[in-house]
Design a protein around this motif. Sequence first.
Motif: not given
Length: 853
Positions: A87-97, A109-121, A179-182
């Motif tokens: 689980g911890s061996v293969k990963r290339d980290y990418v920053d939000y920007e 679109a597929v996981e959470d279409s209202r992501f920027y509107q809710h407060n976590g729930i 934390y911010t949404k980003q």
Amino acid sequence: MADKTQSREERRKQQQHSKNKGKKKSKGLVKKTFLTLVVLGIVGMLAGVATFAFMVKDAPKLDEKLLKDPISSEVFDMDKETITEIGSVKRDYVDYEDIPKMVENAFIAVEDSRFYQHNGIDVIRLGGAVIANITDGFGSEGASTITQQVVKNSFLSHEKTISRKAQEAWLSFQLERKYTKQEIFEMYVNKIWMAAGGHGVATAAKVYYGKELDELTLAEAALLAGMPQSPANYNPFEYPEKAEKRRNIVLTLMNRHGFITKEELEEAKSVDVVSTLVKEEDRPTGDIPYDAFIGQVIKEIKKKYPDLNPFSDGLKIYTTLDRKAQDHVENLLAGNAGVQFPDNKFQAGITLLDTKTGEIRALGGGRNRKGDFGFNFATDSKRQPGSTIKPILDYGPAIEHLKWGTYHMLDDKPYKYSTGQPINNWDNKHMGPMTMRTALALSRNVPALQAMQAVGLEQSKTFANGIGIPLKEIHEAYSIGGLGGKHDKGVSSLEMAGAYSAFGNNGLYTEPYSVIEVELRDGTKLNLKPETKVAMQDYTAFMVTDMLKSVVQWGTGTRANVPGQHIAGKTGTTNYDKAVREKHNIPWGAVPDSWFVGYTPNYTAAVWTGYANPNKNYLIGTEQKISQDLFKNLIQQVSAGDTEDFTMPNSVEKVKIEKGTMPAKLASEFTPPDQVLNEYAVKGNIPTEVSEKFDKLEMPSELKAEFLEASNEISLSWQHEGGDGVQFEVYGALNDGNEQLLITTTEKSVSIPVEYVGFYSFKVVAIREEMKSDPATTTLEIADPTTEEDIGEGSEDGTETDTGSGETGSGESGSGDTGDNGSGDTGTGDDSTGDHGTTDDDGSTDDEDTDNN
């Protein structure tokens, strides 16, 4: 009169007073009810707050390191020794920007279409899930936001409990405040598991497409966004069709939420998934040991606990792996353990189980595998099983439901399916009546179909389902391994091993498993052992096993035999459809699949061999025997020094059957030893009729030979009380010459012309149908009268007789013992083919069978 009568005005006032009094009472009741509800609501709210507070009091604190770094899981073998961490061996980290907006939109679109509107729930989404959970049961539908998924993957177990959900909601709310949404989105896309693509979307882009994240096309981004829901199932390397369907769902949602136009949707949906992937030869090699086995471990965990992620949840996974056996399997497939392969494309899938427990000891996922958790020929490949299916669909059900003994007679003759289509044996020949044991040992197709027809197709299907062969339909062609239905494309090595292990375990079936227990980070232990169930009667398991031992001892599977081991097993090959053979110019005798499935009391192994693309490559000649070689080599390694045999249960009894009787009859006291079959029957179900084929008639008596000089004849006479239908065979020989049949007669005397002087010997045998008597014998010497004064010294009439009789035996050769005078009896006997079939010149039994679908 006026005093007693109220005026109209007085009555009106009185009625109004009564109404006002009633209204005051009603208003008072409503007020009390409202106040009661308010109080109850406050109490309920306080109770809810208290309950919520109690459930979240033990919630872990937000840890930034855990939020950004997945926690590897530790995998242990059967001895609880560490195998590896995953689980911890293969990963290339990418920053939000650095995340392209198109990639972000696909995930949202597929996981959470209202992501920027809710407060976590997401209350709106949660409402629909609550209704579904009330109507369909708790946990039936999820409502997790991206924020909740980050929390769940970082801190919490994946059990669907109210307490865990409460903690998840509390931590999600805290995460949104800190934390911010980003930043939360960045955590999410770097933490998600992407199957062979490792952790994070940037790593997946390189593994699947050989691209940086900002080089992805819309179709490629949508495919990656669809994977987190079920990474193993949507892995495009292994399941491109499933991946494409999931990608198209993501594209449709992107269009629905306004991220892409209709034209962009249709253009992206038209892209072929396979054409965009990294070529197989350029895919990265794996670095996880025993990845064929550990891949199965992951599948089992995800199947039983879909919310667990072995690659990021910090689990302790206790498995059934026998490291020595797994090492040997991998050496075998690499060509380093004594078995050679025709080329590098030749493939094999191997499953090794503990017969008694169903625990997977080793898995051989294929040869020349690349990457981690690639296509597994032991678990993923579904191929037609050929004749290895016969114990499962034909003979096992017949014993289970019809209580056939191992001696049950079947007729290997020209035959047809119920549709009228002819069924053929592998050699296009027929061997006539034979026992069920012989039919299975020599892999005859016609008797197999007869067995399925006798027990019924649905009974066969149910029997197979009960030992882990997941048939959805059943056809007569299945009887010989032609699984060509709409839904049943074949079976895996893992499934076949599980089914055969039930025969070796007294009829008890345990679904093969690789994971014993999983321990979560909080110490919770999850038992993943499947339940063992009774799949068949113990007499069925034992008699199938004993017949399968004949396959290895003198049938089609002698090459898999290990001296000193008690092995039961079955060969199987499949064939090509005529149209396929002609289209791809495949030579006659070539086959696409070769199997050997067998077991000892302690180990079960299922070996499949063939090619990934059987229309381009095929097995021919001795290549079809490599499956037996692999089985033998593996069993020799894991069972060295093991001499345990299978135990006959009390439900079975031994029985002596006379060879060739149809229906089977018990051997009589006169049946020759070489005509007696030692077989097994379900107790209380042995044949009731005793064969009379070899019962002996009374021997002729008072046999006399007399020389009649006047007519120059020898007169033979005898007595017999055999009654009607008895005939007599009269044999004669002169001096040391061969004995010859002189006459067959119903009379009790014959005259034989004399042409030569010398020593005559005679034999008379009584016969009626297939019954024969012992012979009566006598001799007579006729001397030359010109050289001998006395003819036939010892009797006044010149004859010398000996009515002593010698015993004869009847059998396939027809030869008998000599009589008292030393002459041998040739006799007549059965020419019938032996019950074990024909053999090659080198003494090996003809092999092998193919299905005829």
